[in-house]
Design a protein around this motif. Structure first.
Motif, PDB file in Angstrom:
ATOM      1  N   LYS A  60       0.851  -1.182   0.000  1.00  0.00           N
ATOM      2  CA  LYS A  60       0.000   0.000   0.000  1.00  0.00           C
ATOM      3  C   LYS A  60       0.890   1.235   0.000  1.00  0.00           C
ATOM      4  N   LEU A  61       0.390   2.314  -0.575  1.00  0.00           N
ATOM      5  CA  LEU A  61       1.080   3.596  -0.536  1.00  0.00           C
ATOM      6  C   LEU A  61       0.375   4.472   0.488  1.00  0.00           C
ATOM      7  N   ILE A  62       1.065   4.753   1.590  1.00  0.00           N
ATOM      8  CA  ILE A  62       0.440   5.467   2.694  1.00  0.00           C
ATOM      9  C   ILE A  62       0.929   6.915   2.722  1.00  0.00           C
ATOM     10  N   ASN A  63      -0.031   7.840   2.725  1.00  0.00           N
ATOM     11  CA  ASN A  63       0.283   9.258   2.890  1.00  0.00           C
ATOM     12  C   ASN A  63      -0.789   9.877   3.773  1.00  0.00           C
ATOM     13  N   GLN A  99       6.697  -0.521   7.315  1.00  0.00           N
ATOM     14  CA  GLN A  99       6.583   0.676   6.479  1.00  0.00           C
ATOM     15  C   GLN A  99       7.964   1.327   6.345  1.00  0.00           C
ATOM     16  N   PHE A 100       8.214   1.944   5.211  1.00  0.00           N
ATOM     17  CA  PHE A 100       9.454   2.690   5.021  1.00  0.00           C
ATOM     18  C   PHE A 100       9.188   3.854   4.074  1.00  0.00           C
ATOM     19  N   PRO A 101       9.880   4.976   4.291  1.00  0.00           N
ATOM     20  CA  PRO A 101       9.645   6.162   3.470  1.00  0.00           C
ATOM     21  C   PRO A 101      10.239   5.985   2.074  1.00  0.00           C
ATOM     22  N   ILE A 102       9.593   6.583   1.085  1.00  0.00           N
ATOM     23  CA  ILE A 102      10.072   6.451  -0.300  1.00  0.00           C
ATOM     24  C   ILE A 102       9.937   7.782  -1.032  1.00  0.00           C
ATOM     25  N   ARG A 103      10.682   7.858  -2.133  1.00  0.00           N
ATOM     26  CA  ARG A 103      10.442   8.865  -3.159  1.00  0.00           C
ATOM     27  C   ARG A 103      10.172   8.097  -4.435  1.00  0.00           C
ATOM     28  N   GLY A 104       9.244   8.555  -5.227  1.00  0.00           N
ATOM     29  CA  GLY A 104       8.918   7.780  -6.418  1.00  0.00           C
ATOM     30  C   GLY A 104       8.084   8.538  -7.422  1.00  0.00           C
ATOM     31  N   GLU A 105       7.895   7.883  -8.576  1.00  0.00           N
ATOM     32  CA  GLU A 105       7.135   8.508  -9.664  1.00  0.00           C
ATOM     33  C   GLU A 105       6.475   7.427 -10.507  1.00  0.00           C
ATOM     34  N   PHE A 106       5.273   7.763 -10.958  1.00  0.00           N
ATOM     35  CA  PHE A 106       4.541   6.891 -11.885  1.00  0.00           C
ATOM     36  C   PHE A 106       4.707   7.435 -13.294  1.00  0.00           C
TER      37      PHE A 106
END
Length: 499
Positions: A60-63, A99-106
């Motif tokens: 899951k992408l949690i924000n 959970q771990f923090p990320i940076r990303g792009e679609f």
């Protein structure tokens, strides 16, 4: 076309990427993961053989506490080609639910404007954030400020703490032009900084030495810094950016200056003490020789001397005895000051009574052609002070005036300070030879003597200054050559409580 796409998503190609890659079909199901993604999501490589999977089976992408992946995929279906993740987004893998923090792009791949596949690139930034936190924590506890210089734009970008520390407004995006930064540098230090920049900008070698320089603070003062930098080169080897740090070394400069001053004072003190010791043998021997000599004359030739001669010899013995006592008192007081054992006993004191007593004592040893007189106002003044020590100061001023006054008067008295009604001024003025202007700043220094031919150790005025400071007062002197001098002590009526 199909062969090209198959090559694009070949496992070997995806697995060499350092970032995690997850590929979705048009239904939003996961159809492929590279090795980095498998490792980050804690799933076995064999899962690729069982795909497609619903996304919520893998992650899951949690924000802000919500899963934003369905929202992102919906926006892509509505026509968005790319989508960058907002800050503070986390992946929650569905194996251990960590959970771990990320940076990303679609990103999307479309076939004739129809959505074909969705690629999700992400990077686990736990280590980056940890290192950033450690660095920021370390920097917050120091006065080290990182910066970089963009050569093409001729612009410095500085740590925002730098501006706050210097007390100057930060430029847009914490930037300063080269001209603005150079104008902040002390003129005497600009050449050294320019030399360091020339070496760095040449790209031939790095300037690995630290450069000390002063910067102009917002409050108008100068602060010492130490800077060090290197350059980042482009593919051709030419520098396109300088990076470095500035360290505030003002505290070390202050300590260094304090130590230098202390050393100078110690050296000067040693020099003066040597001169003092050399002079003491003369200063003490002179009155002792007089006392012993005249005593011997009286004892051996008493009957042969006239009454007038006897009286004159007794007077000389008395004068030299008094001088010897003052010498010894000065030495003892200096010893107490050096060992910080000088004691003070405070009580209420009538200045009129004190000065009248001093006048009586002084008139008992008259000097021809000199009037020694207390000029007292009608109003008596009472202050809280050490009477004995204050009397010592006033008598020392009078005795000094006696040495340098051949005729005229020595007057002493007191008056209420017109500019500060909480204090009183006590003065001693004479019509003596006066003190040269260049000596006025030094006469209260230890062992200093305006006239080396006059009797004395050069300690009296220094001791007076120390006493007055303990009495919470101030001491001043005014003098004109050939006209005379005036010594003034300003004392409070009531002493402040000592901390």
């Amino acid at each position: 076309m199909e062969d090209y796409k198959q090559t694009l998503y070949n496992d070997e190609l995806l697995n060499i990427l350092p970032d995690g890659v997850i590929i979705f079909d048009t239904n939003g199901e996961v159809i492929q993961l590279n090795q980095q993604a498998l490792a980050e999501l804690h799933v076995h490589p064999s899962v690729n053989e069982m795909l497609p999977f619903p996304t919520d089976h893998l992650f899951k992408l949690i924000n802000k506490g919500e899963d934003i992946l369905p929202i992102i995929l919906e926006k892509i279906h509505q026509g968005e080609n790319t989508y960058s993740l907002p800050e503070h987004t986390f992946i929650q893998e569905q194996v251990d639910y960590t959970q771990f923090p990320i940076r990303g792009e679609f990103a999307t791949i479309r076939d004739e404007n129809n959505l074909y596949k969705v690629l999700f690139f992400f990077r686990n930034i736990t280590v980056e954030l940890t290192q950033e936190y450690i660095l920021n924590t370390a920097l917050q506890r120091t006065r080290i400020y990182p910066w970089y210089y963009d050569i093409s734009r001729s612009e410095f970008t500085l740590d925002d703490r730098y501006f706050e520390h210097l007390g100057i407004p930060a430029g847009e995006d914490n930037t300063l032009t080269m001209e603005e930064y150079v104008n902040m540098i002390h003129p005497d230090d600009r050449q050294a900084m320019a030399d360091a920049f020339v070496v760095q900008l040449s790209g031939n070698t790095t300037f690995d030495k630290a450069v000390s320089f002063r910067l102009h603070r917002g409050d108008g003062t100068w602060e010492w810094f130490e800077g060090q930098s290197t350059y980042i080169a482009n593919i051709s080897g030419h520098p396109y950016r300088l990076v470095g740090i500035c360290l505030s070394i003002q505290e070390y400069k202050d300590i260094e200056n304090t130590l230098i001053e202390a050393r100078k004072k110690a050296e000067e003190s040693d020099r003066l003490k040597m001169a003092f010791l050399a002079n003491m043998s003369h200063e003490i021997r002179t009155p002792l020789n007089a006392i012993v000599g005249f005593s011997d004359v009286i004892s051996t030739t008493y009957d042969e001397l006239s009454e007038e001669e006897r009286a004159d010899f007794v007077r000389l013995i008395s004068i030299n005895s008094e001088h010897l006592v003052r010498l010894i008192d000065d030495i003892l007081d200096l010893s107490k000051i050096e060992s910080n054992t000088i004691q003070f006993t405070f009580s209420n004191c009538s200045l009129k009574a004190l000065l009248m007593d001093i006048e009586k004592e002084q008139t008992m040893k008259p000097i021809s052609e000199i009037e020694i007189k207390a000029s007292l106002p009608n109003e008596d003044v009472y202050i809280n002070t050490d009477i004995t020590r204050l009397k010592q100061v006033i008598c020392n001023f009078i005795n000094n005036a006696r040495k340098f006054t051949e005729k005229g008067h020595i007057h002493f008295g007191y008056a209420i300070d017109q500019t500060n009604t909480d204090s009183v001024q006590i003065y001693v003025e004479d019509t003596g030879s006066g003190i040269p202007q260049e000596c006025l700043n030094e006469i209260f220094d230890r062992f200093y003597k305006v006239d080396t031919f006059k009797q004395g150790t050069g300690l009296g005025l220094s001791i007076c200054k120390t006493i007055v400071e303990h009495l919470q007062g101030e001491i001043f002197v005014e003098s004109k050559i050939g006209k005379g001098s005036r010594f003034t002590v300003t004392l409070p009526f009531e002493r402040k409580a000592e901390v």
